[in-house]
Scaffold this motif. Structure first.
Motif, short mmCIF file in Angstrom:
data_model
loop_
_atom_site.label_atom_id
_atom_site.label_comp_id
_atom_site.label_asym_id
_atom_site.label_seq_id
_atom_site.Cartn_x
_atom_site.Cartn_y
_atom_site.Cartn_z
N ALA A 10 0.84 -1.21 0.00
CA ALA A 10 0.00 0.00 0.00
C ALA A 10 0.87 1.25 0.00
O ALA A 10 1.99 1.26 0.49
CB ALA A 10 -0.91 0.00 1.22
N ALA A 11 0.32 2.32 -0.56
CA ALA A 11 1.04 3.59 -0.65
C ALA A 11 0.86 4.40 0.62
O ALA A 11 -0.15 4.28 1.32
CB ALA A 11 0.53 4.39 -1.84
N VAL A 12 1.83 5.23 0.92
CA VAL A 12 1.72 6.16 2.04
C VAL A 12 0.68 7.22 1.66
O VAL A 12 0.76 7.80 0.58
CB VAL A 12 3.06 6.83 2.34
CG1 VAL A 12 2.91 7.85 3.46
CG2 VAL A 12 4.10 5.79 2.72
N PRO A 13 -0.32 7.46 2.50
CA PRO A 13 -1.36 8.44 2.16
C PRO A 13 -0.77 9.83 1.90
O PRO A 13 0.26 10.21 2.46
CB PRO A 13 -2.25 8.45 3.42
CG PRO A 13 -2.01 7.13 4.06
CD PRO A 13 -0.58 6.81 3.79
N ASP A 14 -1.46 10.58 1.07
CA ASP A 14 -1.06 11.96 0.78
C ASP A 14 -1.24 12.84 2.00
O ASP A 14 -2.14 12.61 2.82
CB ASP A 14 -1.89 12.53 -0.37
CG ASP A 14 -1.37 12.07 -1.72
OD1 ASP A 14 -0.20 11.65 -1.81
OD2 ASP A 14 -2.14 12.14 -2.70
N ALA A 15 -0.39 13.85 2.12
CA ALA A 15 -0.50 14.88 3.15
C ALA A 15 -0.58 14.28 4.56
O ALA A 15 -1.33 14.75 5.40
CB ALA A 15 -1.71 15.77 2.88
N LEU A 16 0.20 13.23 4.78
CA LEU A 16 0.19 12.57 6.09
C LEU A 16 0.87 13.47 7.12
O LEU A 16 1.91 14.06 6.85
CB LEU A 16 0.93 11.23 6.00
CG LEU A 16 0.80 10.28 7.19
CD1 LEU A 16 -0.63 9.78 7.32
CD2 LEU A 16 1.76 9.10 7.03
N ASP A 17 0.26 13.58 8.29
CA ASP A 17 0.85 14.41 9.35
C ASP A 17 2.28 13.97 9.64
O ASP A 17 2.58 12.77 9.70
CB ASP A 17 0.02 14.31 10.63
CG ASP A 17 -1.35 14.98 10.48
OD1 ASP A 17 -1.55 15.71 9.49
OD2 ASP A 17 -2.20 14.75 11.36
N ALA A 18 3.15 14.95 9.85
CA ALA A 18 4.57 14.66 10.02
C ALA A 18 4.89 13.84 11.25
O ALA A 18 5.92 13.16 11.31
CB ALA A 18 5.35 15.98 10.05
N ASP A 19 4.01 13.88 12.26
CA ASP A 19 4.30 13.16 13.51
C ASP A 19 3.93 11.68 13.44
O ASP A 19 4.21 10.93 14.37
CB ASP A 19 3.56 13.80 14.68
CG ASP A 19 2.05 13.59 14.60
OD1 ASP A 19 1.47 14.02 13.58
OD2 ASP A 19 1.48 13.00 15.52
N ILE A 20 3.32 11.24 12.36
CA ILE A 20 2.88 9.85 12.24
C ILE A 20 4.02 8.98 11.73
O ILE A 20 4.60 9.26 10.68
CB ILE A 20 1.65 9.72 11.32
CG1 ILE A 20 0.46 10.47 11.92
CG2 ILE A 20 1.31 8.25 11.09
CD1 ILE A 20 -0.78 10.45 11.06
N THR A 21 4.35 7.93 12.47
CA THR A 21 5.37 6.97 12.06
C THR A 21 4.72 5.91 11.19
O THR A 21 3.73 5.29 11.58
CB THR A 21 6.01 6.31 13.29
OG1 THR A 21 6.65 7.31 14.09
CG2 THR A 21 7.04 5.27 12.87
N VAL A 22 5.29 5.69 10.01
CA VAL A 22 4.74 4.71 9.07
C VAL A 22 5.39 3.35 9.29
O VAL A 22 6.61 3.23 9.36
CB VAL A 22 4.97 5.17 7.62
CG1 VAL A 22 4.54 4.08 6.64
CG2 VAL A 22 4.21 6.47 7.35
N LEU A 23 4.55 2.32 9.45
CA LEU A 23 5.00 0.95 9.60
C LEU A 23 4.43 0.13 8.44
O LEU A 23 3.22 -0.12 8.39
CB LEU A 23 4.54 0.36 10.94
CG LEU A 23 4.99 1.11 12.20
CD1 LEU A 23 4.36 0.47 13.44
CD2 LEU A 23 6.51 1.12 12.32
N GLN A 24 5.28 -0.25 7.51
CA GLN A 24 4.84 -0.99 6.32
C GLN A 24 4.89 -2.49 6.59
O GLN A 24 5.92 -3.02 7.01
CB GLN A 24 5.73 -0.65 5.13
CG GLN A 24 5.30 -1.30 3.83
CD GLN A 24 4.41 -0.40 2.99
OE1 GLN A 24 4.73 0.77 2.80
NE2 GLN A 24 3.32 -0.93 2.48
N GLN A 25 3.77 -3.16 6.39
CA GLN A 25 3.76 -4.61 6.54
C GLN A 25 4.39 -5.27 5.32
O GLN A 25 4.33 -4.72 4.21
CB GLN A 25 2.32 -5.11 6.72
CG GLN A 25 1.71 -4.70 8.06
CD GLN A 25 0.27 -5.15 8.21
OE1 GLN A 25 -0.48 -5.17 7.24
NE2 GLN A 25 -0.12 -5.47 9.43
N PRO A 26 5.01 -6.43 5.45
CA PRO A 26 5.19 -7.14 6.71
C PRO A 26 6.26 -6.49 7.59
O PRO A 26 7.30 -6.07 7.09
CB PRO A 26 5.63 -8.54 6.26
CG PRO A 26 6.33 -8.30 4.96
CD PRO A 26 5.59 -7.17 4.31
N ILE A 27 5.96 -6.37 8.88
CA ILE A 27 6.92 -5.81 9.83
C ILE A 27 7.83 -6.95 10.28
O ILE A 27 7.38 -7.92 10.89
CB ILE A 27 6.20 -5.17 11.03
CG1 ILE A 27 5.30 -4.03 10.53
CG2 ILE A 27 7.20 -4.65 12.05
CD1 ILE A 27 4.38 -3.46 11.59
#
Length: 372
Positions: free
Chosen positions: A69-86
């Protein structure tokens, strides 16, 4: 070591870029609902369009993306992205290991903050002894070279990491996301166990997590229909500085005693302005509160196991006058207790047998052994 770290950074940055496939279409993050939790208060999970999950723990936010899945547009800067599979998790919080093992997710753990000889969980110990999981240093002194070489996808810490904030910052600087779990801040045993649902979301095993948790709830559900046994109990340990360590009245251990049909003798002990679950009191004060208790339960996880009454009385001769000692109703917990966070129903059921049967055979109990 600096050369290794610097060399690893470009690869980590490229890996972060690769997390978003070129042909994937990014959309803004849209929350569609709240993942239902029955007891836990220390985390929330917002369900989002596209199968994304937004986890919030003490104000920190983590977005769990499905594989590809793609990282959503305009994602808040404080959100840490965890891409599966972790994968290749650096597991520092020992209480997280049992839920992960219970979910069949041990393969996702590559690094441990606990040495093999300090694990009471057989699967974790075996994985370290076989080399499947490597020791990567404790929370305050991680082995950055080992962590980076393992391509670590997530570090799971407990709140001890806040004593060394520079470590958290360094891990994040090197591209390792850090999740600080707070299950120990939950006030009840079922709330603590419900953290298995968080690990289910992280590892893509939500169905398994819900089944595990439901099974645990059902194991102790019959006790809700039973009246109080009227038995009083103290849960304690004695430190080398001649102080007794007891749980506060609002602690989850006190609630387990209540669920088992007993009454905790130090129920009136309240928060003294800190977040610690325990309080140290003089042996005289402990004796005054516990002398008439029907049951004494010694917590071996702090100062080690006690096997005989002589060992206990050597720590505190005053206890010889206690009702529970004179009636032979003193028990010791297994040292594995607090690592086996998914087995708390067993301790509740053990306590219930002690309260209702008086002196059950040790073979009938999992976490309590009689002190003779």
């Amino acid at each position: 070591m600096k050369r290794l770290l610097c060399a690893a950074l470009p690869a980590l940055l490229l890996a972060g870029c690769a997390a978003r496939p070129a042909d994937a279409k990014a959309e803004p993050l849209t929350v569609t609902g709240r993942y239902p939790l029955q007891y836990a208060q220390q985390f929330t999970i917002d369900e989002c369009a596209g199968g994304y999950d937004l986890v919030t723990i003490d104000g920190a936010r983590y977005l769990v993306l499905p594989e590809g899945a793609a990282v959503p547009d305009a994602l808040d800067a404080d959100i840490t992205v965890l891409q599966q599979p972790i994968e290749n998790i650096y597991l520092v919080s020992s209480s997280a290991m049992d839920p992960i093992i219970s979910l069949g997710g041990l393969d996702a753990v590559a690094l441990s903050g606990t040495r093999a000889e300090n694990w009471y969980l057989n699967e974790a110990k075996a994985a370290m002894e076989s080399g499947q999981i490597a020791y990567a240093g404790k929370y305050s002194a991680p082995d950055y070279e080992t962590i980076l070489a393992a391509d670590c996808g997530l570090a799971i810490e407990n709140t001890m990491i806040y004593h060394t904030p520079e470590v958290k910052e360094q891990l994040e600087k090197f591209g390792v996301p850090v999740l600080v779990e707070r299950s120990s801040y939950e006030s009840g045993p079922l709330a603590r166990m419900e953290w298995v649902k968080l690990y289910g979301v992280l590892l893509g095993k939500t169905d398994e997590a819900e089944q595990l948790f439901d099974d645990a709830v059902q194991r102790v559900a019959p006790l809700e229909q039973e009246p109080s046994t009227g038995k009083t109990a103290a849960f304690f340990s004695i430190a080398s500085n001649n102080l007794a360590t007891v749980r506060k009245g609002g602690d989850y251990v006190a609630k387990m005693i209540k669920m088992a049909g007993g009454e905790y003798v130090f129920a009136d002990l309240t928060d003294s302005g800190n977040n610690l679950a325990t309080v140290n009191i003089s042996l005289e004060d402990f004796y005054a509160g516990a002398k008439d208790a029907d049951v004494l339960i010694y917590n071996s996880t702090i100062e080690g196991e006690i096997r005989t009454m002589d060992e206990l009385l050597a720590k505190c001769p005053l206890l010889a006058r206690c009702k529970a000692v004179q009636q032979g109703n003193v028990w010791c917990t297994a040292q594995s207790l607090f690592q086996q966070s998914m087995e708390l129903p067993d301790l509740i059921l053990d306590m219930n047998k002690v309260f209702t049967e008086g002196t059950p055979e040790d073979s009938e109990l999992r976490f309590l052994t009689k002190i003779r």
